[in-house]
Scaffold this motif. Sequence first.
Motif, PDB file in Angstrom:
ATOM      1  N   LEU A   1     -42.163  -9.274 -15.618  1.00 28.82           N
ATOM      2  CA  LEU A   1     -41.276  -8.786 -16.675  1.00 28.82           C
ATOM      3  C   LEU A   1     -39.960  -9.568 -16.767  1.00 28.82           C
ATOM      4  O   LEU A   1     -39.113  -9.256 -17.618  1.00 28.82           O
ATOM      5  CB  LEU A   1     -41.024  -7.284 -16.528  1.00 28.82           C
ATOM      6  CG  LEU A   1     -42.266  -6.403 -16.765  1.00 28.82           C
ATOM      7  CD1 LEU A   1     -41.978  -4.937 -16.402  1.00 28.82           C
ATOM      8  CD2 LEU A   1     -42.756  -6.482 -18.204  1.00 28.82           C
ATOM      9  N   MET A   2     -39.764 -10.566 -15.895  1.00 37.12           N
ATOM     10  CA  MET A   2     -38.760 -11.625 -16.122  1.00 37.12           C
ATOM     11  C   MET A   2     -37.305 -11.151 -16.199  1.00 37.12           C
ATOM     12  O   MET A   2     -36.453 -11.814 -16.804  1.00 37.12           O
ATOM     13  CB  MET A   2     -39.093 -12.392 -17.427  1.00 37.12           C
ATOM     14  CG  MET A   2     -40.511 -12.908 -17.498  1.00 37.12           C
ATOM     15  SD  MET A   2     -40.921 -13.760 -19.059  1.00 37.12           S
ATOM     16  CE  MET A   2     -40.968 -12.415 -20.246  1.00 37.12           C
ATOM     17  N   THR A   3     -36.998 -10.007 -15.622  1.00 38.64           N
ATOM     18  CA  THR A   3     -35.656  -9.406 -15.696  1.00 38.64           C
ATOM     19  C   THR A   3     -35.091  -9.366 -14.273  1.00 38.64           C
ATOM     20  O   THR A   3     -35.861  -9.224 -13.333  1.00 38.64           O
ATOM     21  CB  THR A   3     -35.788  -7.987 -16.307  1.00 38.64           C
ATOM     22  OG1 THR A   3     -36.411  -8.104 -17.581  1.00 38.64           O
ATOM     23  CG2 THR A   3     -34.461  -7.296 -16.455  1.00 38.64           C
ATOM     24  N   PRO A   4     -33.795  -9.511 -14.086  1.00 38.80           N
ATOM     25  CA  PRO A   4     -33.277  -9.490 -12.715  1.00 38.80           C
ATOM     26  C   PRO A   4     -33.676  -8.217 -11.967  1.00 38.80           C
ATOM     27  O   PRO A   4     -33.801  -7.155 -12.580  1.00 38.80           O
ATOM     28  CB  PRO A   4     -31.754  -9.539 -12.896  1.00 38.80           C
ATOM     29  CG  PRO A   4     -31.509  -9.939 -14.292  1.00 38.80           C
ATOM     30  CD  PRO A   4     -32.738  -9.676 -15.087  1.00 38.80           C
ATOM     31  N   PRO A   5     -33.879  -8.288 -10.645  1.00 35.01           N
ATOM     32  CA  PRO A   5     -34.306  -7.130  -9.874  1.00 35.01           C
ATOM     33  C   PRO A   5     -33.358  -5.953 -10.061  1.00 35.01           C
ATOM     34  O   PRO A   5     -32.148  -6.140 -10.179  1.00 35.01           O
ATOM     35  CB  PRO A   5     -34.273  -7.615  -8.421  1.00 35.01           C
ATOM     36  CG  PRO A   5     -33.862  -9.036  -8.432  1.00 35.01           C
ATOM     37  CD  PRO A   5     -33.679  -9.487  -9.836  1.00 35.01           C
ATOM     38  N   GLY A   6     -33.917  -4.734 -10.079  1.00 36.68           N
ATOM     39  CA  GLY A   6     -33.050  -3.567 -10.188  1.00 36.68           C
ATOM     40  C   GLY A   6     -33.635  -2.411 -10.974  1.00 36.68           C
ATOM     41  O   GLY A   6     -33.047  -1.337 -10.996  1.00 36.68           O
ATOM     42  N   LEU A   7     -34.782  -2.636 -11.633  1.00 37.30           N
ATOM     43  CA  LEU A   7     -35.446  -1.512 -12.294  1.00 37.30           C
ATOM     44  C   LEU A   7     -36.869  -1.433 -11.775  1.00 37.30           C
ATOM     45  O   LEU A   7     -37.540  -2.451 -11.613  1.00 37.30           O
ATOM     46  CB  LEU A   7     -35.524  -1.710 -13.814  1.00 37.30           C
ATOM     47  CG  LEU A   7     -34.241  -1.609 -14.609  1.00 37.30           C
ATOM     48  CD1 LEU A   7     -34.539  -1.840 -16.091  1.00 37.30           C
ATOM     49  CD2 LEU A   7     -33.577  -0.248 -14.408  1.00 37.30           C
TER      50      LEU A   7
END
Length: 398
Positions: free
Chosen positions: A200-206
Amino acid sequence: MSLANGREYLAIPGPSVMPDRVLRAMHRAAPNIYEGAIVDEVAGIAADLKRVAKTESNLAIYIANGHGAWEAAMANTHSRGDLCLVLATGRFALGWSMHAQGLGIELDVMDFGKSSDVDLEQVAERIAADTEHRIKSVIVVHVDTASSVRNDIPGIRRVLDEAGHPALFMVDCIASLACDDFPMDEWGVDLMVAACQKGLMTPPGLSFVFFNDKADRLRDSANCVTTYWDWRPRAWPQEFYQYFGGTAPTHHLFGLRAALDMIFEEGLDEVFSRHATLARAVWAAFDAWGTEGPLKMNIADPSKRSNAVTALSIGAPWGNDVRKWVEANAGVTLGLGIGMVDRSNPSSHGFFRIAHMGHVNTHMVLGALGSLEAALTALDIPHGTGALEAAAAVCAGR
Ligand SMILES: *Cc1c(COP(=O)(O)O)cnc(C)c1O
């Protein structure tokens, strides 16, 4: 002189490369969390996440990495003393099971080793022997990021169905979601955990817990659940803040929105095909290098390999040397081998992994492989020829 300056490529299996479009979406002022864009966007993000997982099940979002989703999944479905069957094929099902154990859940671990997938016959025997249905849940990873094996999820479902066993079927798709197809409902998965920093290519945290109504019924009696980790207010919020148990992760949501837009503009099935083709290019190169010398893919059978990551052995200290060489001389960061042998064991330096997940294309993958060819040459590591031609041929559709 350094040949590493230029755009770097982080090819460890998560976090993955962040698209500029995701970063740009996050580069903005803090929004109002009570009304406006962020409030309006969350329902669409949740719906699109379900589209990626091909599911109509329920979704709870946590401001946490994948470990948080592991704990949430267990807490909402189990009571202390319940028995969980752990199907281990590397490292990550074992990691998940530690969270179960920490909550007071009992474990029955079947370990299939570091280079194999789950053996369905052995599972069928274990399930058949559980005539009293003591096993409350079965946990497995779709893609184990340490061994790079991809497990047969519909096969495990079939085993449970054929035995008429009611255990909750729980799958970790943290490494595979948006890289390998995972039709959750069609495959009969009751609960799935995922996170935002890989496919999903989004910074870690969700992180995300998808759960069906059967899983939610267990929530009625689960005594491991606590207020913060309770999935019900998150899945069915009365107030906006309940989606996240507090302040919304504003910028992660902006980034994730952009990432989901990119996925659906490309087309979900096209995203899967791109991963499958680039994975075959990687394997073609390693097949050629492996004809002479020590380099070897960890999973021998291509039909059991992940399309998102490939784990390799090359012997100590060469695994480490190769990683250090490409980082220092090519701007490519490869993943170290994990879970194969203990870190304190010198032979742990004989492994590495290459990610091909998320925002990757032909030039990135061929560039990483070309850099590896340079490393093998520079370090005088014996290797077969024709690897780059073989990889290019796959990308050329030959
Ligand atoms: C990365 C990964 C995890 C752990 O995720 P974190 O965000 O680091 O907690 C768990 N399972 C699998 C299969 C993974 O690839």
